[in-house]
Design an enzyme around this catalytic site. Structure first.
Site, short mmCIF file in Angstrom:
data_model
loop_
_atom_site.label_atom_id
_atom_site.label_comp_id
_atom_site.label_asym_id
_atom_site.label_seq_id
_atom_site.Cartn_x
_atom_site.Cartn_y
_atom_site.Cartn_z
N ASP A 127 -0.80 -1.70 15.60
CA ASP A 127 -0.95 -1.34 14.19
C ASP A 127 0.39 -0.80 13.67
O ASP A 127 1.28 -0.49 14.45
CB ASP A 127 -2.07 -0.30 14.02
CG ASP A 127 -2.67 -0.32 12.61
OD1 ASP A 127 -2.18 -1.10 11.76
OD2 ASP A 127 -3.61 0.44 12.36
N VAL A 129 0.87 2.01 11.68
CA VAL A 129 1.04 3.48 11.64
C VAL A 129 -0.21 4.20 12.15
O VAL A 129 -1.33 3.78 11.89
CB VAL A 129 1.43 3.95 10.21
CG1 VAL A 129 0.44 3.54 9.15
CG2 VAL A 129 1.65 5.46 10.14
N ASP A 130 0.05 5.25 12.90
CA ASP A 130 -1.01 6.15 13.36
C ASP A 130 -0.93 7.38 12.47
O ASP A 130 0.00 8.18 12.59
CB ASP A 130 -0.75 6.49 14.83
CG ASP A 130 -1.77 7.47 15.40
OD1 ASP A 130 -2.64 7.95 14.65
OD2 ASP A 130 -1.68 7.76 16.61
N ASP A 131 -1.89 7.48 11.54
CA ASP A 131 -1.87 8.59 10.59
C ASP A 131 -2.90 9.63 11.04
O ASP A 131 -2.58 10.56 11.76
CB ASP A 131 -2.16 8.02 9.20
CG ASP A 131 -2.14 9.06 8.09
OD1 ASP A 131 -1.57 10.13 8.30
OD2 ASP A 131 -2.70 8.81 7.01
N GLU A 206 4.37 -4.43 1.39
CA GLU A 206 3.63 -3.95 0.22
C GLU A 206 4.44 -4.11 -1.06
O GLU A 206 3.94 -3.85 -2.16
CB GLU A 206 3.27 -2.47 0.40
CG GLU A 206 2.33 -2.20 1.56
CD GLU A 206 2.33 -0.76 2.01
OE1 GLU A 206 1.53 -0.44 2.91
OE2 GLU A 206 3.13 0.05 1.50
P1 5GP Z 1 -5.44 6.26 10.14
O1 5GP Z 1 -5.56 7.42 9.20
O2 5GP Z 1 -6.77 5.76 10.57
O3 5GP Z 1 -4.53 6.58 11.32
O4 5GP Z 1 -4.71 5.10 9.33
C1 5GP Z 1 -5.45 4.20 8.55
C2 5GP Z 1 -4.56 3.26 7.82
O5 5GP Z 1 -4.07 3.92 6.66
C3 5GP Z 1 -3.31 2.77 8.52
O6 5GP Z 1 -3.53 1.69 9.39
C4 5GP Z 1 -2.48 2.33 7.32
O7 5GP Z 1 -2.83 1.03 6.88
C5 5GP Z 1 -2.88 3.35 6.26
N1 5GP Z 1 -1.82 4.35 6.23
C6 5GP Z 1 -1.82 5.59 6.75
N2 5GP Z 1 -0.67 6.21 6.51
C7 5GP Z 1 0.10 5.32 5.81
C8 5GP Z 1 1.43 5.38 5.28
O8 5GP Z 1 2.18 6.36 5.39
N3 5GP Z 1 1.85 4.28 4.61
C9 5GP Z 1 1.09 3.17 4.45
N4 5GP Z 1 1.60 2.15 3.78
N5 5GP Z 1 -0.18 3.07 4.95
C10 5GP Z 1 -0.64 4.15 5.63
#
Ligand code: 5GP
Length: 232
Positions: A127, A129-131, A206
């Site tokens: 993936d 990014v891991d947010d 994007e």
């Molecule tokens: P999670 O919060 O489950 O780790 O991330 C879910 C999704 O949110 C990521 O796969 C990504 O598509 C989107 N996301 C989270 N943080 C960012 C960021 O800083 N930039 C972008 N473009 N997408 C993000």
């Protein structure tokens, strides 16, 4: 909105991503040596709908670049890339009190033969990014569930060995240094291209104007360098 409350953005270029993947691939080829890449993806960009933010993962591009480098780092192995589609639905600011369920939604999966495809393989989930980590945690749990379902079709005596030969790992281009809202099982093989602060990353796919995107990326680097110089 005051400056302090504004989300900090950081523009990432295609070249940044390419190079972060290149740097990590020889280690991944030696340590994990995947048989299959599972890219987490969705076809459109994050958007807000009915006061719910929908974050859509995009691991397609990183997975494709990774395949090129893994091929170089291995005995010319051409890895299959499979895609799963996940969206993280979460309430936006001000609607938490309405207790909208936060959940990861499957928009695409591996098909009826998922377990068969995964069993006995070293599977690297990719993936961008891991947010909060919710998406990765969901993907790993569900892929493992597919393996368990497939194991029920196999002789009981073979199941432990088959389970042990099925390995999952994770690669993300960026990992945000922040408290995570979901956990990965201890010992999960995990690679990140780069550890970053909790900023909003603007990815090149994007953008509708890649030259402007790259200009803003160069400006981000310039501003960060100037800020570091001011601090010393
Ligand atoms: P999670 O919060 O489950 O780790 O991330 C879910 C999704 O949110 C990521 O796969 C990504 O598509 C989107 N996301 C989270 N943080 C960012 C960021 O800083 N930039 C972008 N473009 N997408 C993000």
């Amino acid at each position: 909105m005051s400056n302090e409350n504004q989300v900090k953005h950081w523009h990432v270029t295609y070249n940044n991503i390419h190079n972060l993947i290149r740097k990590n691939c020889s280690k991944i080829a030696v340590d994990f040596n995947p048989d299959l890449l599972v890219a987490i993806g969705m076809s459109s960009s994050p958007f807000t709908c009915h006061r719910i933010r929908i974050n859509q993962a995009l691991g397609f591009f990183p997975a494709r670049v990774m395949r090129t480098f893994l091929r170089e780092a291995t005995t010319k192995k051409t890895l299959q890339i499979q895609a799963i589609g996940l969206s993280l639905y979460e309430p936006v600011e001000g609607v938490a009190e309405e207790k909208i369920a936060e959940e990861v939604i499957r928009t695409q999966w591996l098909g009826a033969e998922a377990g068969k495809m995964l069993l006995g393989k070293r599977v690297l989930i990719v993936d961008e990014v891991d947010d909060t980590r919710k998406t990765l945690s969901y993907a790993l749990t569900e892929l493992k569930r597919d393996v368990e379902t497939e194991l029920l079709n196999r002789p009981e005596a073979d199941r432990d060995a088959l389970r042990a030969s099925t390995k999952f790992g994770i690669f993300v281009v960026h990992n945000k240094n922040k408290p995570k809202l979901a956990e990965l099982p201890e010992g999960t093989t995990y690679y990140s291209g780069e550890e970053v602060d909790d900023v909003w990353l603007d990815y090149p796919w994007e953008s509708t104007d890649i030259e402007e995107h790259d200009r803003l990326a160069a400006l981000d680097v310039e501003n960060a360098t100037a800020a570091t110089k001011k601090d010393v």
